[in-house]
Design a protein around this motif. Structure first.
Motif, mmCIF file in Angstrom:
data_model
loop_
_atom_site.group_PDB
_atom_site.id
_atom_site.type_symbol
_atom_site.label_atom_id
_atom_site.label_comp_id
_atom_site.label_asym_id
_atom_site.label_seq_id
_atom_site.Cartn_x
_atom_site.Cartn_y
_atom_site.Cartn_z
ATOM 1 N N GLY A 75 0.899 -1.385 -0.099
ATOM 2 C CA GLY A 75 -0.015 -0.422 0.134
ATOM 3 C C GLY A 75 1.212 1.452 0.225
ATOM 4 O O GLY A 75 0.250 2.279 -0.836
ATOM 5 N N ASP A 76 1.277 1.142 1.071
ATOM 6 C CA ASP A 76 3.191 2.736 0.940
ATOM 7 C C ASP A 76 3.793 2.210 -0.486
ATOM 8 O O ASP A 76 3.615 3.866 -1.316
ATOM 9 N N LEU A 125 -1.866 6.309 2.522
ATOM 10 C CA LEU A 125 -2.227 5.025 3.577
ATOM 11 C C LEU A 125 -2.695 4.264 4.499
ATOM 12 O O LEU A 125 -3.371 3.804 5.017
#
Length: 305
Positions: A48-49, A206
């Motif tokens: 996700g980051d 995030l």
């Protein structure tokens, strides 16, 4: 500022950007809450980051060309997600290393591209931390349409995503294409991140993906209920965060994330079964009172609602 004053400002035609910001914040929070459940259950916070940073060069190109930021970010994010999935098939280098390479590479490319645009410093700040004043009407429809597509795909592939989360090897034995399911999930994460950028910003997006889902994970062991709670927490955080931001003149993205973080901390302390204080003060011998909720990617999770 009272709630009545806030509602009055929402209906004020001179503050037309405010209801648009609220609509995009709520829609993106709901979508991120749903997709974030899979991210949390599979321990995919790092991807996700990476995706949050990978969309940056596409957003930068769209800004330089004065095109759609959502479309530009989606193209760049999807391309990076595909590259990560393909390169990760080579087991010589672990997946987290591949993600790290593309994360910093994509972000560096975005910095170089946007530095060529006039007003570089102000534009960079807007991308990194979000802005509620510069949302065009077309993005409102793009975010709404993209959100419906994401939720539709989640509904269609929910059983497959759950199977892969619970046991990847068993999923392969059942004939599921784990690789392509990973691709689809990466793309959904990318789209969820992209539609959230303008209100939350690249740095904080995030948290919108992870924090509501993590709070919901503490509150229930049922996946169906978790996927209802996460978007509710995200949407409520967006509304309360925008209200506090407008009342106290604080950055909207940071305020929304702080509200979601407070909810997570409250769940961590007071969740019915898994809260720290609940377990400490609970009755001895209560089933699950001392369970470690992080012993596996999907511990003690019931797929039923």
């Amino acid at each position: 500022m009272s709630i009545t004053d806030f509602l009055t400002d929402l209906l004020n035609p001179d503050l037309a950007f405010l209801p648009k910001a609220l609509a995009i914040a709520v829609m993106s929070s709901i979508v991120c809450g749903v997709v974030g459940c899979y991210v949390v259950l599979r321990g995919m916070a790092f991807i996700g980051d990476a995706v949050a940073h990978a969309v940056f060069p596409g957003v930068a190109v769209a800004f330089v060309l004065q095109g759609s930021l959502v479309l530009g970010g989606a193209v760049a994010g999807v391309a990076t997600a595909l590259l990560i999935a393909v390169f990760s098939q080579n087991r010589r280098v672990k997946e987290d290393s591949i993600i790290g390479v593309f994360l910093v590479g994509a972000f560096a490319l975005g910095i170089v591209i946007i530095s060529q645009a006039p007003g570089y410093a102000g534009s960079l700040q807007q991308f990194l931390f979000g802005s509620i004043t510069g949302i065009p009407d077309r993005d409102l429809y793009v975010v709404g349409g993209a959100g419906l597509v994401i939720l539709g795909l989640v509904l269609a592939l929910h059983k497959e995503f759950v199977a892969v989360c619970l046991d990847r090897e068993m999923s392969r034995a059942m004939g599921l294409s784990v690789f392509w399911l990973d691709i689809v999930l990466y793309v959904l994460v990318t789209l969820a991140v992209v539609i959230s950028l303008q209100t939350i910003g690249n740095i904080l997006v995030l948290a919108l993906l992870i924090t509501p889902a993590a709070a919901a994970r503490l509150l229930t062991d049922r996946l169906g209920l978790m996927m209802l709670l996460a978007p509710l927490i995200g949407g409520a955080s967006a509304v309360v965060g925008l209200y506090l931001s407008w009342s106290y003149d604080t950055p909207v993205g940071g305020t929304i994330v702080l509200v979601a973080t407070v909810v997570f901390l409250a769940a961590w302390l007071f969740a019915p079964r898994h809260g720290l204080l609940t377990r400490r003060w609970g009755r001895p011998g209560v089933p699950g009172a001392g369970d470690d909720a992080n012993s596996s990617p999907c511990p003690a999770l019931s797929p039923t609602t």
